[in-house]
Design a protein around this motif. Sequence first.
Motif, short mmCIF file in Angstrom:
data_model
loop_
_atom_site.label_atom_id
_atom_site.label_comp_id
_atom_site.label_asym_id
_atom_site.label_seq_id
_atom_site.Cartn_x
_atom_site.Cartn_y
_atom_site.Cartn_z
N LYS A 102 -6.19 8.88 7.68
CA LYS A 102 -6.48 7.67 6.91
C LYS A 102 -5.23 7.02 6.34
O LYS A 102 -5.19 5.81 6.17
CB LYS A 102 -7.43 8.00 5.77
CG LYS A 102 -8.87 7.82 6.11
CD LYS A 102 -9.87 8.01 5.00
CE LYS A 102 -9.44 8.35 3.64
NZ LYS A 102 -10.55 8.58 2.72
N TRP A 120 0.83 -1.21 0.00
CA TRP A 120 0.00 0.00 0.00
C TRP A 120 0.86 1.26 0.00
O TRP A 120 0.50 2.26 -0.59
CB TRP A 120 -0.94 0.01 1.20
CG TRP A 120 -1.96 -1.10 1.18
CD1 TRP A 120 -2.43 -1.76 0.08
CD2 TRP A 120 -2.62 -1.68 2.30
NE1 TRP A 120 -3.35 -2.72 0.46
CE2 TRP A 120 -3.47 -2.69 1.81
CE3 TRP A 120 -2.56 -1.45 3.67
CZ2 TRP A 120 -4.28 -3.45 2.65
CZ3 TRP A 120 -3.36 -2.21 4.50
CH2 TRP A 120 -4.21 -3.20 3.99
N LYS A 124 -2.95 -2.12 11.38
CA LYS A 124 -4.11 -2.70 12.07
C LYS A 124 -5.10 -3.27 11.06
O LYS A 124 -5.63 -4.37 11.24
CB LYS A 124 -4.81 -1.65 12.94
CG LYS A 124 -4.09 -1.34 14.21
CD LYS A 124 -4.87 -0.36 15.06
CE LYS A 124 -4.12 0.00 16.31
NZ LYS A 124 -4.88 0.93 17.17
N ARG A 125 -5.36 -2.52 9.98
CA ARG A 125 -6.28 -2.99 8.94
C ARG A 125 -5.73 -4.25 8.28
O ARG A 125 -6.48 -5.19 7.98
CB ARG A 125 -6.50 -1.92 7.89
CG ARG A 125 -7.42 -0.81 8.32
CD ARG A 125 -7.86 0.04 7.14
NE ARG A 125 -6.76 0.59 6.36
CZ ARG A 125 -6.25 1.80 6.53
NH1 ARG A 125 -6.72 2.59 7.44
NH2 ARG A 125 -5.24 2.20 5.77
N LEU A 132 -2.43 2.72 11.45
CA LEU A 132 -3.77 2.23 11.18
C LEU A 132 -3.77 1.22 10.03
O LEU A 132 -4.53 0.27 10.03
CB LEU A 132 -4.72 3.38 10.85
CG LEU A 132 -5.11 4.26 12.01
CD1 LEU A 132 -6.10 5.32 11.55
CD2 LEU A 132 -5.71 3.46 13.13
N ALA A 133 -2.89 1.44 9.06
CA ALA A 133 -2.79 0.51 7.93
C ALA A 133 -2.36 -0.87 8.41
O ALA A 133 -2.86 -1.89 7.94
CB ALA A 133 -1.81 1.04 6.89
N VAL A 158 -6.26 -7.35 10.43
CA VAL A 158 -7.65 -7.82 10.34
C VAL A 158 -7.86 -8.57 9.03
O VAL A 158 -8.49 -9.62 9.01
CB VAL A 158 -8.64 -6.63 10.45
CG1 VAL A 158 -10.04 -7.03 10.09
CG2 VAL A 158 -8.58 -6.03 11.85
N LYS A 159 -7.30 -8.03 7.95
CA LYS A 159 -7.44 -8.67 6.63
C LYS A 159 -6.82 -10.06 6.63
O LYS A 159 -7.41 -11.01 6.11
CB LYS A 159 -6.78 -7.77 5.58
CG LYS A 159 -7.00 -8.21 4.18
CD LYS A 159 -6.47 -7.18 3.20
CE LYS A 159 -6.85 -7.55 1.79
NZ LYS A 159 -6.55 -6.49 0.85
#
Length: 51
Positions: free
Chosen positions: A32, A14, A40-41, A37-38, A44-45
């Motif tokens: 964003k 990313w 963490k996302r 935060l990336a 989850v993915k």
Amino acid sequence: MGKPKSPADYVRKWTKAGKVKKKCCRSKSRCKKCPVLALKRAKVKVARKAA
């Protein structure tokens, strides 16, 4: 190159695409494009794909 396997691989991908900043600005409400935060996302993915 294969598919990303770890959360860090997703964040790296990313970042290269310009969707995530390289460094966190450490503001109170995270933006964003924050790499924190990336990550963490991405975790989850990866967890969703494993389940």
